[in-house]
Design a protein around this motif. Structure first.
Motif, PDB file in Angstrom:
ATOM      1  N   GLU A  31       0.822  -1.196   0.000  1.00  0.00           N
ATOM      2  CA  GLU A  31       0.000   0.000   0.000  1.00  0.00           C
ATOM      3  C   GLU A  31       0.865   1.258   0.000  1.00  0.00           C
ATOM      4  OE1 GLU A  31      -4.130   1.017   2.094  1.00  0.00           O
ATOM      5  OE2 GLU A  31      -2.491   0.617   3.494  1.00  0.00           O
ATOM      6  N   ARG A  32       1.912   1.251   0.801  1.00  0.00           N
ATOM      7  CA  ARG A  32       2.816   2.403   0.812  1.00  0.00           C
ATOM      8  C   ARG A  32       3.497   2.580  -0.533  1.00  0.00           C
ATOM      9  NH1 ARG A  32       5.740   1.926   6.710  1.00  0.00           N
ATOM     10  NH2 ARG A  32       3.914   2.547   7.911  1.00  0.00           N
ATOM     11  N   GLY A  33       3.939   1.463  -1.131  1.00  0.00           N
ATOM     12  CA  GLY A  33       4.585   1.544  -2.434  1.00  0.00           C
ATOM     13  C   GLY A  33       3.647   2.041  -3.507  1.00  0.00           C
ATOM     14  N   LEU A  34       2.415   1.564  -3.471  1.00  0.00           N
ATOM     15  CA  LEU A  34       1.423   1.990  -4.459  1.00  0.00           C
ATOM     16  C   LEU A  34       1.107   3.466  -4.297  1.00  0.00           C
ATOM     17  CD1 LEU A  34      -0.512   1.181  -6.734  1.00  0.00           C
ATOM     18  CD2 LEU A  34      -2.194   0.625  -4.980  1.00  0.00           C
ATOM     19  N   ASN A  35       0.915   3.897  -3.068  1.00  0.00           N
ATOM     20  CA  ASN A  35       0.626   5.315  -2.838  1.00  0.00           C
ATOM     21  C   ASN A  35       1.809   6.188  -3.249  1.00  0.00           C
ATOM     22  OD1 ASN A  35      -1.896   4.729  -1.863  1.00  0.00           O
ATOM     23  ND2 ASN A  35      -1.276   4.741   0.276  1.00  0.00           N
ATOM     24  N   TYR A  36       3.029   5.731  -2.985  1.00  0.00           N
ATOM     25  CA  TYR A  36       4.210   6.497  -3.387  1.00  0.00           C
ATOM     26  C   TYR A  36       4.299   6.574  -4.909  1.00  0.00           C
ATOM     27  CZ  TYR A  36       9.020   7.958  -4.016  1.00  0.00           C
ATOM     28  OH  TYR A  36      10.135   8.636  -4.411  1.00  0.00           O
ATOM     29  N   ASP A  37       4.070   5.425  -5.577  1.00  0.00           N
ATOM     30  CA  ASP A  37       4.123   5.426  -7.041  1.00  0.00           C
ATOM     31  C   ASP A  37       3.081   6.366  -7.632  1.00  0.00           C
ATOM     32  OD1 ASP A  37       6.178   3.617  -7.027  1.00  0.00           O
ATOM     33  OD2 ASP A  37       4.917   1.873  -7.509  1.00  0.00           O
ATOM     34  N   LEU A  38       1.881   6.337  -7.072  1.00  0.00           N
ATOM     35  CA  LEU A  38       0.823   7.200  -7.598  1.00  0.00           C
ATOM     36  C   LEU A  38       1.132   8.672  -7.358  1.00  0.00           C
ATOM     37  CD1 LEU A  38      -2.407   5.257  -6.624  1.00  0.00           C
ATOM     38  CD2 LEU A  38      -1.369   5.474  -8.877  1.00  0.00           C
ATOM     39  N   SER A  39       1.751   8.981  -6.242  1.00  0.00           N
ATOM     40  CA  SER A  39       2.042  10.386  -5.957  1.00  0.00           C
ATOM     41  C   SER A  39       3.186  10.910  -6.815  1.00  0.00           C
ATOM     42  CB  SER A  39       2.381  10.562  -4.475  1.00  0.00           C
ATOM     43  OG  SER A  39       3.613   9.942  -4.177  1.00  0.00           O
ATOM     44  N   GLN A  40       4.019  10.045  -7.380  1.00  0.00           N
ATOM     45  CA  GLN A  40       5.146  10.479  -8.194  1.00  0.00           C
ATOM     46  C   GLN A  40       4.814  10.600  -9.676  1.00  0.00           C
ATOM     47  OE1 GLN A  40       8.041  11.472  -6.837  1.00  0.00           O
ATOM     48  NE2 GLN A  40       6.971  11.107  -4.912  1.00  0.00           N
ATOM     49  N   ARG A  41       3.679  10.086 -10.092  1.00  0.00           N
ATOM     50  CA  ARG A  41       3.315  10.107 -11.510  1.00  0.00           C
ATOM     51  C   ARG A  41       2.451  11.315 -11.836  1.00  0.00           C
ATOM     52  NH1 ARG A  41       2.605   5.132 -14.650  1.00  0.00           N
ATOM     53  NH2 ARG A  41       4.123   3.674 -13.864  1.00  0.00           N
ATOM     54  N   PRO A  42       2.765  11.982 -12.943  1.00  0.00           N
ATOM     55  CA  PRO A  42       1.894  13.083 -13.349  1.00  0.00           C
ATOM     56  C   PRO A  42       0.559  12.565 -13.899  1.00  0.00           C
ATOM     57  CG  PRO A  42       3.682  12.791 -14.912  1.00  0.00           C
ATOM     58  CD  PRO A  42       3.942  11.861 -13.773  1.00  0.00           C
ATOM     59  N   ASP A  43       0.574  11.400 -14.505  1.00  0.00           N
ATOM     60  CA  ASP A  43      -0.671  10.794 -14.961  1.00  0.00           C
ATOM     61  C   ASP A  43      -0.923   9.552 -14.101  1.00  0.00           C
ATOM     62  OD1 ASP A  43       1.379   9.223 -15.876  1.00  0.00           O
ATOM     63  OD2 ASP A  43       0.358   8.656 -17.724  1.00  0.00           O
ATOM     64  N   LEU A  44      -2.133   9.139 -14.026  1.00  0.00           N
ATOM     65  CA  LEU A  44      -2.490   8.004 -13.184  1.00  0.00           C
ATOM     66  C   LEU A  44      -2.860   6.784 -14.027  1.00  0.00           C
ATOM     67  CD1 LEU A  44      -4.568   9.817 -10.442  1.00  0.00           C
ATOM     68  CD2 LEU A  44      -2.197   9.105 -10.367  1.00  0.00           C
ATOM     69  N   ARG A  45      -2.112   6.569 -15.108  1.00  0.00           N
ATOM     70  CA  ARG A  45      -2.407   5.464 -16.018  1.00  0.00           C
ATOM     71  C   ARG A  45      -2.406   4.119 -15.312  1.00  0.00           C
ATOM     72  NH1 ARG A  45       1.183   6.349 -20.228  1.00  0.00           N
ATOM     73  NH2 ARG A  45       2.780   5.579 -18.830  1.00  0.00           N
ATOM     74  N   GLU A  46      -1.417   3.894 -14.451  1.00  0.00           N
ATOM     75  CA  GLU A  46      -1.337   2.611 -13.757  1.00  0.00           C
ATOM     76  C   GLU A  46      -2.549   2.401 -12.849  1.00  0.00           C
ATOM     77  OE1 GLU A  46       1.452   0.341 -10.481  1.00  0.00           O
ATOM     78  OE2 GLU A  46       2.194   2.144 -11.445  1.00  0.00           O
TER      79      GLU A  46
END
Length: 85
Positions: A31-46
């Protein structure tokens, strides 16, 4: 039932409890990794397409609860069988 069988049952219950705890810790890290990945992306494609496929933290938590319940039941049954003998 021999006393060694009760200890084996309780040991398996302890193993299930340990696996449940590991599952909860894995869910937290996912969950932490997913939230970190989402916060670093300008688009939310994943997030929208769900690609690449990831183990969802909620599924890990449900599996952890199931493992912990089975572990507790096995430990209790092993204790009951040990007390009967």
């Amino acid at each position: 039932m021999h006393s060694i069988d009760s200890y084996i049952m309780m040991g398996i219950g302890g193993l299930f409890l340990l696996l449940g705890i590991i599952s909860f810790l894995w869910a937290r890290s996912e969950e932490r990794g997913l939230n970190y990945d989402l916060s670093q992306r300008p688009d939310l494609r994943e997030f929208i397409t769900r690609w690449p496929i990831r183990v969802e933290p909620g599924a890990l938590r449900v599996g952890g609860w199931i493992l912990m319940i089975i572990g507790v039941v096995l430990i209790i049954l092993g204790g009951i069988f040990l007390a009967i003998n």
